[in-house]
Design a protein around this motif. Sequence first.
Motif, PDB file in Angstrom:
ATOM      1  N   SER A 146       0.777  -1.229  -0.056  1.00 33.10           N
ATOM      2  CA  SER A 146       0.026  -0.087   0.128  1.00 33.10           C
ATOM      3  C   SER A 146       0.987   1.328   0.166  1.00 33.10           C
ATOM      4  O   SER A 146       1.564   1.317   0.897  1.00 33.10           O
ATOM      5  CB  SER A 146      -0.924  -0.131   1.086  1.00 33.10           C
ATOM      6  OG  SER A 146      -1.625   1.286   1.354  1.00 33.10           O
ATOM      7  N   ALA A 147       0.721   1.958  -0.885  1.00 26.77           N
ATOM      8  CA  ALA A 147       1.681   3.372  -1.305  1.00 26.77           C
ATOM      9  C   ALA A 147       1.010   3.921  -2.371  1.00 26.77           C
ATOM     10  O   ALA A 147       0.782   3.308  -3.326  1.00 26.77           O
ATOM     11  CB  ALA A 147       2.940   3.196  -1.276  1.00 26.77           C
ATOM     12  N   LYS A 148       1.178   5.310  -2.617  1.00 25.36           N
ATOM     13  CA  LYS A 148       0.785   6.133  -3.560  1.00 25.36           C
ATOM     14  C   LYS A 148       2.301   6.653  -4.249  1.00 25.36           C
ATOM     15  O   LYS A 148       2.985   7.099  -3.543  1.00 25.36           O
ATOM     16  CB  LYS A 148      -0.156   7.203  -3.330  1.00 25.36           C
ATOM     17  CG  LYS A 148      -1.577   6.787  -2.723  1.00 25.36           C
ATOM     18  CD  LYS A 148      -2.590   7.990  -2.451  1.00 25.36           C
ATOM     19  CE  LYS A 148      -3.820   7.508  -2.073  1.00 25.36           C
ATOM     20  NZ  LYS A 148      -4.630   8.842  -1.740  1.00 25.36           N
ATOM     21  N   GLY A 149       2.163   6.629  -5.414  1.00 24.41           N
ATOM     22  CA  GLY A 149       3.443   6.977  -5.770  1.00 24.41           C
ATOM     23  C   GLY A 149       3.253   6.746  -7.506  1.00 24.41           C
ATOM     24  O   GLY A 149       2.995   5.887  -8.007  1.00 24.41           O
ATOM     25  N   PRO A 150       4.384   7.454  -8.442  1.00 25.39           N
ATOM     26  CA  PRO A 150       4.488   7.090  -9.687  1.00 25.39           C
ATOM     27  C   PRO A 150       5.326   5.957 -10.033  1.00 25.39           C
ATOM     28  O   PRO A 150       5.190   5.111 -11.045  1.00 25.39           O
ATOM     29  CB  PRO A 150       5.106   8.510 -10.378  1.00 25.39           C
ATOM     30  CG  PRO A 150       6.031   8.799  -9.198  1.00 25.39           C
ATOM     31  CD  PRO A 150       5.135   8.639  -7.884  1.00 25.39           C
ATOM     32  N   ALA A 151       6.130   5.415  -8.944  1.00 28.61           N
ATOM     33  CA  ALA A 151       7.004   4.239  -9.387  1.00 28.61           C
ATOM     34  C   ALA A 151       7.522   3.623  -8.101  1.00 28.61           C
ATOM     35  O   ALA A 151       7.673   4.385  -6.977  1.00 28.61           O
ATOM     36  CB  ALA A 151       8.129   4.698 -10.295  1.00 28.61           C
ATOM     37  N   PHE A 152       7.955   2.200  -8.284  1.00 27.51           N
ATOM     38  CA  PHE A 152       8.125   1.623  -6.994  1.00 27.51           C
ATOM     39  C   PHE A 152       9.478   0.736  -7.238  1.00 27.51           C
ATOM     40  O   PHE A 152       9.581   0.228  -8.421  1.00 27.51           O
ATOM     41  CB  PHE A 152       7.046   0.665  -6.409  1.00 27.51           C
ATOM     42  CG  PHE A 152       5.879   1.562  -6.072  1.00 27.51           C
ATOM     43  CD1 PHE A 152       5.781   2.165  -4.828  1.00 27.51           C
ATOM     44  CD2 PHE A 152       4.995   1.621  -6.940  1.00 27.51           C
ATOM     45  CE1 PHE A 152       4.548   2.856  -4.636  1.00 27.51           C
ATOM     46  CE2 PHE A 152       3.583   2.334  -6.710  1.00 27.51           C
ATOM     47  CZ  PHE A 152       3.568   2.853  -5.498  1.00 27.51           C
ATOM     48  N   ARG A 153      10.366   0.660  -6.399  1.00 28.62           N
ATOM     49  CA  ARG A 153      11.386  -0.170  -6.470  1.00 28.62           C
ATOM     50  C   ARG A 153      11.465  -1.465  -5.497  1.00 28.62           C
ATOM     51  O   ARG A 153      10.997  -1.180  -4.326  1.00 28.62           O
ATOM     52  CB  ARG A 153      12.867   0.538  -6.194  1.00 28.62           C
ATOM     53  CG  ARG A 153      13.291   1.517  -7.308  1.00 28.62           C
ATOM     54  CD  ARG A 153      14.676   1.613  -7.260  1.00 28.62           C
ATOM     55  NE  ARG A 153      15.297   2.825  -8.289  1.00 28.62           N
ATOM     56  CZ  ARG A 153      15.512   4.082  -8.046  1.00 28.62           C
ATOM     57  NH1 ARG A 153      15.449   4.407  -6.654  1.00 28.62           N
ATOM     58  NH2 ARG A 153      15.812   4.905  -8.959  1.00 28.62           N
ATOM     59  N   VAL A 154      11.776  -2.702  -6.017  1.00 25.31           N
ATOM     60  CA  VAL A 154      11.443  -3.783  -5.202  1.00 25.31           C
ATOM     61  C   VAL A 154      13.006  -4.188  -5.069  1.00 25.31           C
ATOM     62  O   VAL A 154      13.688  -4.623  -5.994  1.00 25.31           O
ATOM     63  CB  VAL A 154      10.378  -4.943  -5.895  1.00 25.31           C
ATOM     64  CG1 VAL A 154      10.574  -5.914  -4.940  1.00 25.31           C
ATOM     65  CG2 VAL A 154       9.018  -4.422  -5.993  1.00 25.31           C
ATOM     66  N   PHE A 155      13.340  -4.869  -3.879  1.00 21.33           N
ATOM     67  CA  PHE A 155      14.617  -5.210  -3.675  1.00 21.33           C
ATOM     68  C   PHE A 155      14.291  -6.652  -2.895  1.00 21.33           C
ATOM     69  O   PHE A 155      13.503  -6.938  -2.302  1.00 21.33           O
ATOM     70  CB  PHE A 155      15.519  -4.363  -2.393  1.00 21.33           C
ATOM     71  CG  PHE A 155      15.738  -2.791  -3.077  1.00 21.33           C
ATOM     72  CD1 PHE A 155      16.968  -2.637  -3.647  1.00 21.33           C
ATOM     73  CD2 PHE A 155      14.707  -1.809  -2.824  1.00 21.33           C
ATOM     74  CE1 PHE A 155      17.145  -1.372  -4.129  1.00 21.33           C
ATOM     75  CE2 PHE A 155      14.859  -0.511  -3.290  1.00 21.33           C
ATOM     76  CZ  PHE A 155      16.117  -0.243  -4.027  1.00 21.33           C
ATOM     77  N   ARG A 156      15.355  -7.547  -3.466  1.00 20.56           N
ATOM     78  CA  ARG A 156      15.178  -8.921  -2.881  1.00 20.56           C
ATOM     79  C   ARG A 156      16.490  -9.440  -2.288  1.00 20.56           C
ATOM     80  O   ARG A 156      17.461  -9.034  -2.888  1.00 20.56           O
ATOM     81  CB  ARG A 156      14.764  -9.517  -4.116  1.00 20.56           C
ATOM     82  CG  ARG A 156      14.767 -11.364  -3.824  1.00 20.56           C
ATOM     83  CD  ARG A 156      14.587 -11.976  -5.168  1.00 20.56           C
ATOM     84  NE  ARG A 156      15.490 -11.659  -6.150  1.00 20.56           N
ATOM     85  CZ  ARG A 156      15.476 -11.937  -7.312  1.00 20.56           C
ATOM     86  NH1 ARG A 156      14.114 -12.857  -7.903  1.00 20.56           N
ATOM     87  NH2 ARG A 156      16.287 -11.902  -8.149  1.00 20.56           N
ATOM     88  N   LYS A 157      16.477 -10.222  -1.430  1.00 21.19           N
ATOM     89  CA  LYS A 157      17.648 -10.758  -0.901  1.00 21.19           C
ATOM     90  C   LYS A 157      17.223 -12.426  -0.732  1.00 21.19           C
ATOM     91  O   LYS A 157      16.323 -12.761  -0.144  1.00 21.19           O
ATOM     92  CB  LYS A 157      17.760 -10.346   0.574  1.00 21.19           C
ATOM     93  CG  LYS A 157      19.171 -10.946   1.323  1.00 21.19           C
ATOM     94  CD  LYS A 157      19.169 -10.396   2.638  1.00 21.19           C
ATOM     95  CE  LYS A 157      20.349 -11.057   3.555  1.00 21.19           C
ATOM     96  NZ  LYS A 157      20.386 -10.634   4.738  1.00 21.19           N
ATOM     97  N   THR A 158      18.514 -13.052  -1.194  1.00 20.91           N
ATOM     98  CA  THR A 158      18.097 -14.657  -1.408  1.00 20.91           C
ATOM     99  C   THR A 158      18.911 -15.089  -0.116  1.00 20.91           C
ATOM    100  O   THR A 158      19.622 -14.320   0.655  1.00 20.91           O
ATOM    101  CB  THR A 158      18.514 -15.189  -2.537  1.00 20.91           C
ATOM    102  OG1 THR A 158      20.152 -14.890  -2.658  1.00 20.91           O
ATOM    103  CG2 THR A 158      17.898 -14.633  -3.604  1.00 20.91           C
ATOM    104  N   ALA A 159      18.936 -16.434   0.157  1.00 22.16           N
ATOM    105  CA  ALA A 159      19.651 -17.068   1.305  1.00 22.16           C
ATOM    106  C   ALA A 159      21.123 -16.993   0.893  1.00 22.16           C
ATOM    107  O   ALA A 159      22.001 -17.023   1.995  1.00 22.16           O
ATOM    108  CB  ALA A 159      19.285 -18.427   1.526  1.00 22.16           C
ATOM    109  N   GLU A 160      21.511 -17.079  -0.231  1.00 22.74           N
ATOM    110  CA  GLU A 160      22.815 -16.779  -0.632  1.00 22.74           C
ATOM    111  C   GLU A 160      23.504 -15.570  -0.432  1.00 22.74           C
ATOM    112  O   GLU A 160      24.714 -15.466  -0.533  1.00 22.74           O
ATOM    113  CB  GLU A 160      23.151 -17.638  -2.133  1.00 22.74           C
ATOM    114  CG  GLU A 160      22.946 -18.752  -2.116  1.00 22.74           C
ATOM    115  CD  GLU A 160      21.219 -19.073  -2.479  1.00 22.74           C
ATOM    116  OE1 GLU A 160      20.430 -18.025  -2.723  1.00 22.74           O
ATOM    117  OE2 GLU A 160      20.773 -20.232  -2.337  1.00 22.74           O
ATOM    118  N   ALA A 161      22.650 -14.518  -0.576  1.00 18.89           N
ATOM    119  CA  ALA A 161      23.238 -13.191  -0.596  1.00 18.89           C
ATOM    120  C   ALA A 161      23.431 -12.546   0.750  1.00 18.89           C
ATOM    121  O   ALA A 161      22.782 -12.908   1.434  1.00 18.89           O
ATOM    122  CB  ALA A 161      22.295 -12.339  -1.594  1.00 18.89           C
ATOM    123  N   SER A 162      24.314 -11.778   0.675  1.00 22.42           N
ATOM    124  CA  SER A 162      24.604 -11.004   2.019  1.00 22.42           C
ATOM    125  C   SER A 162      23.911  -9.606   2.176  1.00 22.42           C
ATOM    126  O   SER A 162      23.769  -9.285   3.243  1.00 22.42           O
ATOM    127  CB  SER A 162      26.221 -10.556   1.897  1.00 22.42           C
ATOM    128  OG  SER A 162      26.521  -9.624   0.954  1.00 22.42           O
TER     129      SER A 162
END
Length: 346
Positions: A183-199
């Motif tokens: 939930s948020a209003k805005g023209p664009a959004f960034r999604v960040f992901r972390k896997t089990a292997e990543a720091s």
Amino acid sequence: MSRLWGRRFGLPGQFHRFAGQAKAPALPLLALLLTGCGYIGEPQPPLANVPAKVADLSAVQRGGRIIVQFTVPVLTTEGMKIKDPLKLDLRIGTSGEPFDAGKWAAGATAIPEGESQNGFAHYEIPTAEWTGKEAIIGVRAISARGKDVGWSNFAIVPVVPAPERPSAVTAAATAGGVHLTWSAKGPAFRVFRKTAEASDFALAATVEKPEWTDAAAEFGKPYAYLVQTVVALGNHKEAQSDLSEEAKITPVDTFAPAVPTGLTASAAANSIELVWNQNTEPDLAGYRVYRAAGGGAFEKVADVSQIPAYSDKSVERGKTYRYQLSAFDQAGNESGRSAAIEASLR
């Protein structure tokens, strides 16, 4: 003995004679010749110890703060290590046109020193005083004797009301991957992901709607996600919201393949041959064949591989058989059954 020394060290004949006539001064002269000439040049001026200029200052609005970062100088303008202590003079202000660094510095606000870690300085400046303005930020490194080489590169930040921070971030497992909503209003959004292997988190997608499906996610593996609202300000500048709370999930495959289609049956010499359209699920494991003799109940007669065909050789002539088909995946999820078809061996 003196001649032997002269030959060994390649000394001129004059030294042979001198050594034979005056033995006492010979050793000091020999030491002088062996250690090289004693030339003394002009005295060198003392090092200025002026810190090198900061050249990588960057700044961006994130929520209600302006985040400023840069590399702290460790060398002087002469390439020597800086003698501690080093003072960092960071300022923020506004300016008219054309920009004049001196006038800007005279009216700018000095910011107390921020945190420095691993050679990088980090400052956070509240936006309240600068909202609606174009803030200009610069820093100079000053030596223990008060010397500096001038201001760094300047960062210009158009400050706007804080973009809305995404909330209620939800991650759900679907047949097509992990589906995120927020939930948020805005023209664009960034999604960040972390896997089990990543720091650490890495940018996974930039989207215009408050939802996204991570089609690359694999069942049985843990994932964490963060979402951020982004507002473009023109001239390659932007304002960012604070990052959302983490949404974590280890997706479990509970999704059956599609029901197989196109099932047909034809009689051969001693068998009934079944063929159908191949399923396209990436985790498809195979197909399950069900058969009923006459008006009897359906029973499983075979599990077959991903090849969409089956030859039923356990049939009798003169009898009519009905067939149904299902698909199952690697997690053991089974689809519904196809419509029944009839075939007989004459």
